[in-house]
Design a protein around this motif. Structure first.
Motif, PDB file in Angstrom:
ATOM      1  N   LEU A  70     -22.686 -25.842  82.353  1.00 11.22           N
ATOM      2  CA  LEU A  70     -23.560 -25.623  83.715  1.00 11.22           C
ATOM      3  C   LEU A  70     -21.924 -25.589  85.132  1.00 11.22           C
ATOM      4  N   ASP A  71     -20.641 -24.792  84.284  1.00 15.78           N
ATOM      5  CA  ASP A  71     -20.020 -23.747  85.390  1.00 15.78           C
ATOM      6  C   ASP A  71     -20.590 -22.431  85.466  1.00 15.78           C
ATOM      7  N   ILE A  72     -21.375 -21.496  84.821  1.00 21.08           N
ATOM      8  CA  ILE A  72     -21.315 -20.229  84.708  1.00 21.08           C
ATOM      9  C   ILE A  72     -22.518 -20.168  85.127  1.00 21.08           C
TER      10      ILE A  72
ATOM     11  N   LYS B 222     -22.884 -14.319  79.793  1.00 22.44           N
ATOM     12  CA  LYS B 222     -21.282 -15.005  79.977  1.00 22.44           C
ATOM     13  C   LYS B 222     -21.092 -16.088  79.109  1.00 22.44           C
ATOM     14  N   TRP B 223     -21.457 -16.667  79.153  1.00 23.40           N
ATOM     15  CA  TRP B 223     -21.227 -17.501  78.171  1.00 23.40           C
ATOM     16  C   TRP B 223     -21.248 -17.888  76.871  1.00 23.40           C
ATOM     17  N   MET B 224     -22.155 -16.881  76.787  1.00 27.29           N
ATOM     18  CA  MET B 224     -21.685 -16.363  74.863  1.00 27.29           C
ATOM     19  C   MET B 224     -20.675 -15.423  74.990  1.00 27.29           C
ATOM     20  N   GLY B 225     -19.786 -14.848  75.631  1.00 20.46           N
ATOM     21  CA  GLY B 225     -18.926 -14.361  75.504  1.00 20.46           C
ATOM     22  C   GLY B 225     -17.776 -14.838  75.836  1.00 20.46           C
ATOM     23  N   LEU B 226     -18.185 -16.085  76.484  1.00 20.91           N
ATOM     24  CA  LEU B 226     -16.368 -17.091  77.103  1.00 20.91           C
ATOM     25  C   LEU B 226     -16.623 -17.596  75.651  1.00 20.91           C
ATOM     26  N   MET B 227     -17.635 -18.341  74.696  1.00 14.72           N
ATOM     27  CA  MET B 227     -17.844 -19.189  73.593  1.00 14.72           C
ATOM     28  C   MET B 227     -16.897 -18.263  72.479  1.00 14.72           C
ATOM     29  N   HIS B 228     -16.622 -17.058  72.482  1.00 14.36           N
ATOM     30  CA  HIS B 228     -16.663 -15.838  72.110  1.00 14.36           C
ATOM     31  C   HIS B 228     -15.369 -16.110  71.594  1.00 14.36           C
ATOM     32  N   ARG B 229     -14.649 -15.763  73.381  1.00 17.87           N
ATOM     33  CA  ARG B 229     -13.056 -15.738  73.220  1.00 17.87           C
ATOM     34  C   ARG B 229     -12.802 -17.167  73.010  1.00 17.87           C
ATOM     35  N   GLN B 230     -12.781 -18.069  73.395  1.00 16.01           N
ATOM     36  CA  GLN B 230     -12.512 -19.475  73.080  1.00 16.01           C
ATOM     37  C   GLN B 230     -12.054 -19.249  71.284  1.00 16.01           C
ATOM     38  N   THR B 231     -13.137 -18.844  71.054  1.00 19.56           N
ATOM     39  CA  THR B 231     -13.141 -19.593  69.367  1.00 19.56           C
ATOM     40  C   THR B 231     -12.109 -18.431  68.661  1.00 19.56           C
TER      41      THR B 231
END
Length: 219
Positions: free
Chosen positions: A12-14, A126-135
């Motif tokens: 929801l922030d994206i 963008k959400w998928m990329g963020l999740m990947h970076r956090q992992t």
């Protein structure tokens, strides 16, 4: 504890409100009891789950059979895996820590929606990329910074995600016990007990009603 930059929490922030309305249009609701699993590691990854309310943790099983907690997800989080391969499987499991309600998104329905709406597709990428970076960041902390570094990185992530800023401190508005912290950084509860005790002695953290409070200086 130094205050870090605010991180993005949940999809929801994206995505825009209009895009989220489109996602809601293809969801169906499902009630999940505490202790039940949304999916298991190795199962086909053909759905995503939006947490309407409740709490879900994602876990990864190590080669030695130990369960490592990857994330604690709350209302507003979207969890699951989405990649271009039709036969992909989940690389982690998702367990409800409380009675929860989730919106289920079928992969085939999402693919049609993304094809129809390019703006949503960009936001979703963008959400998928963020999740990947956090992992990647989590595994970096575990592999490179040692036990104390991994614990401090976890505390910083918790303050970024659930921190309430007050005068000279950040109140972590999420109750998490030492066993759960140990599971999230791959160490024993006794190690976490000792490290937290040292941080408290150095006045880096404190406690308030079962919550961790991070201390920092304001110039």
């Amino acid at each position: 504890m130094a205050a870090a930059a605010q991180q993005v929490n949940g999809i929801l922030d994206i995505i825009s409100e209009e895009s989220f309305d489109k996602l809601k249009g293809i969801m169906y609701m499902k009630e999940i009891e505490k202790g039940s699993y949304l999916f298991w590691e190795g199962e086909q990854a053909d759905k995503l789950y939006f947490i309407m309310n409740g709490q879900v943790r994602t876990t990864k099983t190590t080669d030695s059979g130990k369960s490592l907690t990857m994330y604690l997800h709350l209302s507003g989080d979207l969890i699951g895996q989405m990649d271009p391969f039709k036969d992909s499987v989940h690389t982690f499991s998702a367990e409800a820590m409380k009675d929860s309600k989730v919106g289920v998104i079928q992969r085939k329905d999402l693919e049609i929606l993304l094809w129809q709406h390019g703006d949503l597709a960009v936001e979703f990428m963008k959400w998928m990329g963020l999740m990947h970076r956090q992992t990647q960041t989590k595994f970096r902390d575990l592999m490179m910074f040692g036990k104390t570094g991994a614990l401090c990185s976890l505390l910083i992530r918790l303050t970024n995600s659930y921190g309430v800023h007050r005068k000279n401190e950040i109140f972590i508005d999420l109750k998490i016990n030492n066993t759960e912290m140990a599971d999230m950084i791959g160490v024993t509860r006794e190690s976490v007990n000792r490290m937290l005790s040292d941080l408290k002695k150095d006045d880096i953290i404190g406690y308030e009603d079962g919550h961790v409070v991070g201390h920092y200086l304001v110039k």
